[in-house]
Design a protein around this motif. Structure first.
Motif, PDB file in Angstrom:
ATOM      1  N   LEU A 190       0.843  -1.181   0.000  1.00 43.72           N
ATOM      2  CA  LEU A 190       0.000   0.000   0.000  1.00 43.72           C
ATOM      3  C   LEU A 190       0.882   1.235   0.000  1.00 43.72           C
ATOM      4  O   LEU A 190       1.805   1.345   0.784  1.00 43.72           O
ATOM      5  CB  LEU A 190      -0.888  -0.011   1.241  1.00 43.72           C
ATOM      6  CG  LEU A 190      -1.819   1.164   1.428  1.00 43.72           C
ATOM      7  CD1 LEU A 190      -2.914   1.104   0.367  1.00 43.72           C
ATOM      8  CD2 LEU A 190      -2.420   1.120   2.805  1.00 43.72           C
ATOM      9  N   SER A 216      -6.177   3.057 -13.201  1.00 45.68           N
ATOM     10  CA  SER A 216      -6.566   1.660 -13.382  1.00 45.68           C
ATOM     11  C   SER A 216      -5.691   0.941 -14.396  1.00 45.68           C
ATOM     12  O   SER A 216      -5.488  -0.256 -14.302  1.00 45.68           O
ATOM     13  CB  SER A 216      -8.036   1.556 -13.794  1.00 45.68           C
ATOM     14  OG  SER A 216      -8.209   2.011 -15.115  1.00 45.68           O
ATOM     15  N   GLN A 254      -1.692   0.077 -12.786  1.00 45.02           N
ATOM     16  CA  GLN A 254      -1.408  -1.038 -11.904  1.00 45.02           C
ATOM     17  C   GLN A 254      -1.605  -2.356 -12.634  1.00 45.02           C
ATOM     18  O   GLN A 254      -2.443  -2.467 -13.517  1.00 45.02           O
ATOM     19  CB  GLN A 254      -2.328  -0.990 -10.698  1.00 45.02           C
ATOM     20  CG  GLN A 254      -2.052   0.198  -9.816  1.00 45.02           C
ATOM     21  CD  GLN A 254      -2.990   0.190  -8.648  1.00 45.02           C
ATOM     22  OE1 GLN A 254      -4.140   0.537  -8.776  1.00 45.02           O
ATOM     23  NE2 GLN A 254      -2.482  -0.220  -7.500  1.00 45.02           N
ATOM     24  N   GLU A 270      -4.937  -7.830 -11.427  1.00 46.43           N
ATOM     25  CA  GLU A 270      -4.906  -9.061 -10.667  1.00 46.43           C
ATOM     26  C   GLU A 270      -6.313  -9.623 -10.629  1.00 46.43           C
ATOM     27  O   GLU A 270      -7.286  -8.887 -10.633  1.00 46.43           O
ATOM     28  CB  GLU A 270      -4.446  -8.796  -9.237  1.00 46.43           C
ATOM     29  CG  GLU A 270      -3.028  -8.306  -9.156  1.00 46.43           C
ATOM     30  CD  GLU A 270      -2.585  -8.116  -7.719  1.00 46.43           C
ATOM     31  OE1 GLU A 270      -3.261  -8.600  -6.804  1.00 46.43           O
ATOM     32  OE2 GLU A 270      -1.554  -7.481  -7.528  1.00 46.43           O
ATOM     33  N   GLY A 312      -6.673  -0.696   3.544  1.00 40.17           N
ATOM     34  CA  GLY A 312      -5.748  -1.303   2.590  1.00 40.17           C
ATOM     35  C   GLY A 312      -4.854  -2.339   3.227  1.00 40.17           C
ATOM     36  O   GLY A 312      -4.662  -3.430   2.687  1.00 40.17           O
ATOM     37  N   ILE A 354      -4.889  -6.372   2.381  1.00 45.13           N
ATOM     38  CA  ILE A 354      -3.634  -7.020   1.993  1.00 45.13           C
ATOM     39  C   ILE A 354      -3.350  -8.205   2.917  1.00 45.13           C
ATOM     40  O   ILE A 354      -2.970  -9.284   2.468  1.00 45.13           O
ATOM     41  CB  ILE A 354      -2.469  -6.008   2.003  1.00 45.13           C
ATOM     42  CG1 ILE A 354      -2.626  -5.019   0.835  1.00 45.13           C
ATOM     43  CG2 ILE A 354      -1.114  -6.720   1.917  1.00 45.13           C
ATOM     44  CD1 ILE A 354      -1.724  -3.805   0.929  1.00 45.13           C
ATOM     45  N   GLY A 390      -5.473  -8.891  -2.407  1.00 43.65           N
ATOM     46  CA  GLY A 390      -4.877  -8.103  -3.483  1.00 43.65           C
ATOM     47  C   GLY A 390      -3.954  -7.032  -2.942  1.00 43.65           C
ATOM     48  O   GLY A 390      -3.748  -6.918  -1.736  1.00 43.65           O
ATOM     49  N   THR A 391      -3.375  -6.275  -3.840  1.00 39.46           N
ATOM     50  CA  THR A 391      -2.569  -5.120  -3.469  1.00 39.46           C
ATOM     51  C   THR A 391      -3.352  -3.879  -3.867  1.00 39.46           C
ATOM     52  O   THR A 391      -4.029  -3.854  -4.892  1.00 39.46           O
ATOM     53  CB  THR A 391      -1.193  -5.128  -4.168  1.00 39.46           C
ATOM     54  OG1 THR A 391      -1.390  -5.162  -5.573  1.00 39.46           O
ATOM     55  CG2 THR A 391      -0.373  -6.317  -3.734  1.00 39.46           C
ATOM     56  N   PHE A 392      -3.249  -2.852  -3.057  1.00 38.14           N
ATOM     57  CA  PHE A 392      -4.071  -1.666  -3.244  1.00 38.14           C
ATOM     58  C   PHE A 392      -3.219  -0.405  -3.172  1.00 38.14           C
ATOM     59  O   PHE A 392      -2.251  -0.355  -2.430  1.00 38.14           O
ATOM     60  CB  PHE A 392      -5.166  -1.608  -2.176  1.00 38.14           C
ATOM     61  CG  PHE A 392      -6.112  -2.757  -2.278  1.00 38.14           C
ATOM     62  CD1 PHE A 392      -5.823  -3.957  -1.648  1.00 38.14           C
ATOM     63  CD2 PHE A 392      -7.263  -2.667  -3.030  1.00 38.14           C
ATOM     64  CE1 PHE A 392      -6.674  -5.042  -1.766  1.00 38.14           C
ATOM     65  CE2 PHE A 392      -8.123  -3.740  -3.142  1.00 38.14           C
ATOM     66  CZ  PHE A 392      -7.828  -4.931  -2.511  1.00 38.14           C
ATOM     67  N   MET A 393      -3.612   0.582  -3.923  1.00 48.06           N
ATOM     68  CA  MET A 393      -2.946   1.874  -3.897  1.00 48.06           C
ATOM     69  C   MET A 393      -3.879   2.892  -3.249  1.00 48.06           C
ATOM     70  O   MET A 393      -5.082   2.901  -3.512  1.00 48.06           O
ATOM     71  CB  MET A 393      -2.591   2.343  -5.299  1.00 48.06           C
ATOM     72  CG  MET A 393      -1.865   3.678  -5.295  1.00 48.06           C
ATOM     73  SD  MET A 393      -1.189   4.120  -6.892  1.00 48.06           S
ATOM     74  CE  MET A 393       0.187   2.997  -6.941  1.00 48.06           C
ATOM     75  N   GLN A 426      -7.532   1.729  -4.624  1.00 50.29           N
ATOM     76  CA  GLN A 426      -7.705   1.267  -5.991  1.00 50.29           C
ATOM     77  C   GLN A 426      -6.681   0.184  -6.285  1.00 50.29           C
ATOM     78  O   GLN A 426      -5.532   0.263  -5.877  1.00 50.29           O
ATOM     79  CB  GLN A 426      -7.554   2.431  -6.976  1.00 50.29           C
ATOM     80  CG  GLN A 426      -8.055   2.085  -8.346  1.00 50.29           C
ATOM     81  CD  GLN A 426      -8.414   3.315  -9.160  1.00 50.29           C
ATOM     82  OE1 GLN A 426      -8.647   4.386  -8.626  1.00 50.29           O
ATOM     83  NE2 GLN A 426      -8.447   3.147 -10.456  1.00 50.29           N
ATOM     84  N   SER A 427      -7.145  -0.845  -6.970  1.00 50.29           N
ATOM     85  CA  SER A 427      -6.274  -1.916  -7.441  1.00 50.29           C
ATOM     86  C   SER A 427      -6.706  -2.240  -8.858  1.00 50.29           C
ATOM     87  O   SER A 427      -7.801  -2.783  -9.067  1.00 50.29           O
ATOM     88  CB  SER A 427      -6.394  -3.145  -6.540  1.00 50.29           C
ATOM     89  OG  SER A 427      -5.513  -4.154  -6.989  1.00 50.29           O
TER      90      SER A 427
END
Length: 144
Positions: free
Chosen positions: A4, A21, A24, A27, A72, A76, A81-84, A105-106
């Motif tokens: 994150l 969008s 990244q 996934e 986030g 995780i 998932g991974t998220f920003m 957002q991921s």
């Protein structure tokens, strides 16, 4: 390892959430599981918001900047998932309609547990495709 990030990398020229969008890696994620986990997280905050400090005193109003990175990290840790961390703004200071907001957002997935701080939003938690969400025209704020 927590992926994150606190803000959008300064070297990007991103303007909108839609552009994030494609930045990244996509996934395969289960949106329903992300939504369920986000609802549980929001409910936990609501139960103890008065003991969480000043940033949560009027949750969800004004709490997006504090709640978003916590959510986030939680998502995780659940391997969803991974998220920003995305920070955006909409409107104009001159016109008096400017506002800012933070969400996760991921890829094209947007997650927001403070969405209902805005009067036009009825759902407490938003988890949807960025192309169907209200952030489509928000301008991302780069890190300093």
């Amino acid at each position: 390892m927590v992926l994150l990030r606190k803000s959008i990398p300064q070297k990007t020229n991103l303007q909108t959430a839609a552009e994030l969008s494609v930045m990244q890696p996509v996934e395969i994620m289960n949106i329903e599981e992300i939504l369920k986990a986000s609802i549980r997280f929001r409910e936990a905050i609501e139960k103890c918001q008065n003991s969480l400090g000043l940033g949560f005193g009027k949750f969800p109003k004004g709490s997006c900047g504090d709640a978003t990175p916590l959510l986030g990290t939680y998502l995780i840790e659940l391997n969803l998932g991974t998220f920003m961390y995305a920070l955006g703004s909409l409107g104009s200071h001159k016109k008096g309609n400017w506002c800012s907001h933070a969400w996760l957002q991921s890829g094209s997935i947007v997650v927001d547990i403070t969405a209902d701080q805005f009067p036009e939003v009825s759902e407490k938690v938003e988890c949807s495709s960025c192309y169907q969400c209200r952030f489509l025209n928000w301008h991302l704020t780069p890190s300093s």
